[in-house]
Design an enzyme around this catalytic site. Structure first.
Site, PDB file in Angstrom:
ATOM      1  N   ASP A  18       0.817  -1.217   0.000  1.00 42.80           N
ATOM      2  CA  ASP A  18       0.000   0.000   0.000  1.00 42.80           C
ATOM      3  C   ASP A  18       0.855   1.274   0.000  1.00 42.80           C
ATOM      4  OD1 ASP A  18      -2.823   1.174   0.893  1.00 42.80           O
ATOM      5  OD2 ASP A  18      -1.368   2.057   2.243  1.00 42.80           O
ATOM      6  N   GLU A  29       1.238  -0.407  -4.989  1.00 46.74           N
ATOM      7  CA  GLU A  29       0.257   0.637  -5.287  1.00 46.74           C
ATOM      8  C   GLU A  29       0.954   1.994  -5.296  1.00 46.74           C
ATOM      9  OE1 GLU A  29      -1.693   2.663  -2.344  1.00 46.74           O
ATOM     10  OE2 GLU A  29      -3.558   2.996  -3.407  1.00 46.74           O
TER      11      GLU A  29
HETATM   12  C1  GLC Z   1      -4.069   3.398  -0.032  1.00 47.11           C
HETATM   13  C2  GLC Z   1      -5.411   2.734   0.124  1.00 47.11           C
HETATM   14  C3  GLC Z   1      -6.395   3.717   0.645  1.00 47.11           C
HETATM   15  C4  GLC Z   1      -5.919   4.215   1.969  1.00 47.11           C
HETATM   16  C5  GLC Z   1      -4.511   4.767   1.861  1.00 47.11           C
HETATM   17  C6  GLC Z   1      -3.908   4.990   3.190  1.00 47.11           C
HETATM   18  O1  GLC Z   1      -4.076   4.364  -1.003  1.00 47.11           O
HETATM   19  O2  GLC Z   1      -5.811   2.185  -1.078  1.00 47.11           O
HETATM   20  O3  GLC Z   1      -7.665   3.162   0.777  1.00 47.11           O
HETATM   21  O4  GLC Z   1      -6.779   5.180   2.445  1.00 47.11           O
HETATM   22  O5  GLC Z   1      -3.645   3.897   1.190  1.00 47.11           O
HETATM   23  O6  GLC Z   1      -3.567   3.782   3.780  1.00 47.11           O
END
Ligand code: GLC
Ligand code: MG
Length: 631
Positions: free
Chosen positions: A293, A363
């Site tokens: 993440d 991500e």
């Molecule tokens: C990522 C997740 C999102 C979350 C963020 C903080 O972007 O997809 O849902 O709010 O991280 O952890």
């Protein structure tokens, strides 16, 4: 007097008399007892059985025996070498076997919204276990489950209080182990969400860091400030300053997301060690991969300088959103990839057994800086993620033309490092559902695009049935991002999964509570209705997914553009070789054809040329789709 060296090697007195006694036996023209070919007795006698070794040797050194023997010897050596070279080349050139993460789409389960087994209105792990059949029916093998760690749920699980525990809302560790065992029994892989950038402010580490416990003092990013004067102009993704003053410690801590999500200090080796230990913890339980993440936020510049404003004339007090600054000091900092490569190396140590490959996807939204995203693929020598999520198709709503679709596809294909594997995302828990943003009529064609492009498709729960966003009013908002600004709310795309036409769409049936409202279209848009209905979104999804996995050109064929204009984007998937099977897919039909383009069913296998099969995707009316590639 001079001496002259004879060719034979003997030395001759030039002006004097040659002395034969001076000639050495070794340097005469030929050895005295070597067989002299013309008058040798051996040229007249045929070799005979039982001849003594000495005689045999004399024969075997004759040119007529020696030359063929040497030819045969070198022929054998060169054939062996050629055989080895051909084998090595074939192995090197033949395509590697595809991994599980390449064959199946990745299906994202948002656990709060998938299936609630105990009627408290929130989905849970037992609920997921009850619904494993759904994946079997869709021929999906890779399941990514958004966080279910123990959490105060300020960001619905992305604020982790204990990275080694399951939140009671979702169940227990035992429930998790049972789910994993059941998934593995059914040939399914479980990908966990992993959050290395931050923890919850309720995490034990943070509490110890606030009181300057010597071990944990530098576990987070602290800077001097006071309640009104922040260390710099950095802003949080969720809005306002990314610094919050902590009275206990008398300093500010950094949070690139909510103030309840303090950023971990990934420059501290002890923190990285903690994270790696957690990776070990879950890998040794048997999880098959991680979705990492918010990775681009893992490091920040230590100089803490202000970030440049996008609009330099904006008054600094109005600089409050992510879009107001260029994130030169808070994202994609040098050293970031080394950290991920370190994680990767740990995962590799669990990947050695056959069938146990551990997968990593990262991500990172890099928008127009696609080259930054590509760096997560690693280098030819150092592995990083198997692929970084490709979010570019999320921009499809900006312009529903074939040209735009091609542009977005090409953005990935032409920037991806050689030999890497693409992937496509058309929705997730952070983005509006495509059925709502692009329009309902495009749902099927977008699934078609997703499932016929080269690489791994990602499907957010509900996309297989064409679920749409729900409407959320200010008093219904759950998402903290939506509380900051209603239009940012991510609640609309997180509504309960629509399983059937019963109470709460089958999400739960014990009570009338659901954490977010069910979409009113659930009577017609649900799994039960669509499962067996030819022409439904799910039927088409299922068909295309099976096609993708059974037809090699779709799974691993070349990809070539055929046509792109305002109305059409068509491309070809083809295997290597002069008469290899080929398959074509067309997207974005002329506007008046949009409905029919999405109705795809059985492939019509015809034959062409020398008998290589061609796939045609047909509409329900049995008319080939307009623009269909006839190969
Ligand atoms: C990522 C997740 C999102 C979350 C963020 C903080 O972007 O997809 O849902 O709010 O991280 O952890
Ligand atoms: Mg529950």
């Amino acid at each position: 007097m001079s001496f002259r060296r004879k060719d034979s090697g003997s030395v001759e007195l030039e002006d004097g008399v040659s002395n034969p006694a001076f000639q050495d036996a070794d340097v005469t023209d030929s050895p005295p007892d070597a067989p002299k070919e013309p008058d040798s007795v051996y040229t007249q006698v045929k070799p005979y059985a039982g001849m003594p070794k000495e005689v045999l040797l004399l024969y075997s050194s004759q040119a007529r025996y020696r030359v063929p023997r040497e030819i045969l010897f070198w022929l054998t050596v060169s054939c062996t070498l050629a055989l080895v070279a051909v084998t090595v080349t074939i192995i090197a050139l033949s395509p590697p076997c595809l991994g599980w993460w390449q064959i199946s789409p990745v299906y994202q389960v948002y656990p709060r919204s998938f299936k609630d087994s105990d009627g408290d209105g929130v989905g849970d792990l037992k609920g997921i276990k009850e619904k494993l059949d759904h994946f079997h029916n869709l021929n999906i093998k890779s399941i990514w489950i958004s966080p279910f760690y123990r959490s105060p749920m300020k960001d619905f699980g992305y604020d982790v209080e204990d990275f080694r525990d399951v939140d009671p809302l979702f169940g227990t560790m035992e429930d998790f182990e049972e789910l994993l065992a059941e998934m593995h029994k059914n040939g399914l892989k479980l990908i966990m969400d992993f959050i290395p950038n931050h923890s919850s402010d309720r995490h034990r580490w943070f509490n110890l860091s606030r009181i300057r416990d010597p071990v944990y003092e530098d576990y987070y990013v602290w800077a001097d400030c006071n309640a009104t004067k922040k260390p710099n102009n950095w802003v949080s993704i969720f809005g306002n300053s990314s610094w919050t003053y902590d009275e206990v410690r008398g300093q500010c801590y950094l949070h690139q997301f909510l103030k309840e999500q303090p950023d971990l200090n990934m420059r501290n080796p002890a923190v990285r060690k903690e994270i790696i230990d957690i990776i070990h913890f879950w890998l040794s339980k048997g999880v098959d991969g991680f979705r990492m993440d918010a990775v681009k936020h893992m490091l920040e510049a230590t100089h803490l300088r202000d970030e440049p404003q996008v609009d330099p004339n904006k008054p600094p007090e109005e600089v409050t959103t992510e879009w107001d600054l260029f994130h030169d000091y808070t994202t994609s900092q040098v050293g970031l990839h080394n950290i991920l490569q370190e994680f990767r190396a740990e995962m590799e140590s669990y990947s050695r057994e056959p069938g146990k490959y551990r997968f990593m996807v990262t991500e990172s939204y890099d928008y127009e800086e696609v080259e930054k995203t590509m760096m997560y693929y690693g280098t030819p020598l150092v592995k990083e993620s198997d692929f970084p999520f490709n979010f570019y198709l999320l921009d499809l709503p900006q312009n529903t033309s074939g040209l735009w679709a091609k542009h977005l596809v090409d953005l990935w294909m032409s920037n991806m490092p050689r030999g890497k594997w693409p992937n496509w995302v058309v929705g997730n828990h952070d983005k509006s559902r495509i059925a709502s943003s692009v329009g309902k009529t495009y749902v099927r064609v977008i699934n078609m695009l997703l499932l016929t492009l080269p690489g791994t498709p990602t499907t957010y729960y509900g996309e297989e049935i064409g679920m749409e966003n729900i409407n959320i009013t200010a008093d219904q908002v759950q998402d903290p991002f939506g509380k900051y600004n209603l239009s940012n709310s991510r609640d609309p795309q997180r509504s309960p999964m629509q399983w059937n036409g019963d109470m709460n769409a089958g999400f739960n049936n014990q009570t009338n509570v659901t954490w977010l409202p069910v979409h009113p279209d659930y009577k017609s848009v649900n799994v039960e209705v669509q499962k067996d209905s030819e022409g439904s979104t799910m039927f088409q999804y299922n068909f295309l997914n099976s096609l993708r996995q059974s037809e090699l050109p779709f799974l691993r064929g070349w990809f070539c553009y055929v046509r792109a204009n305002a109305d059409v984007f068509s491309y070809l998937r083809e295997l290597d070789g002069p008469a290899g099977p080929a398959a074509g897919a067309d997207e974005h039909q002329p506007r008046q054809q949009r409905e029919s383009l999405s109705e795809v069913r059985r492939p019509d296998r015809t034959r062409r040329g020398f008998g290589d099969p061609v796939l045609h995707l047909h509409s329900l009316s049995s008319q080939p789709l307009l623009g269909m590639l006839r190969l």
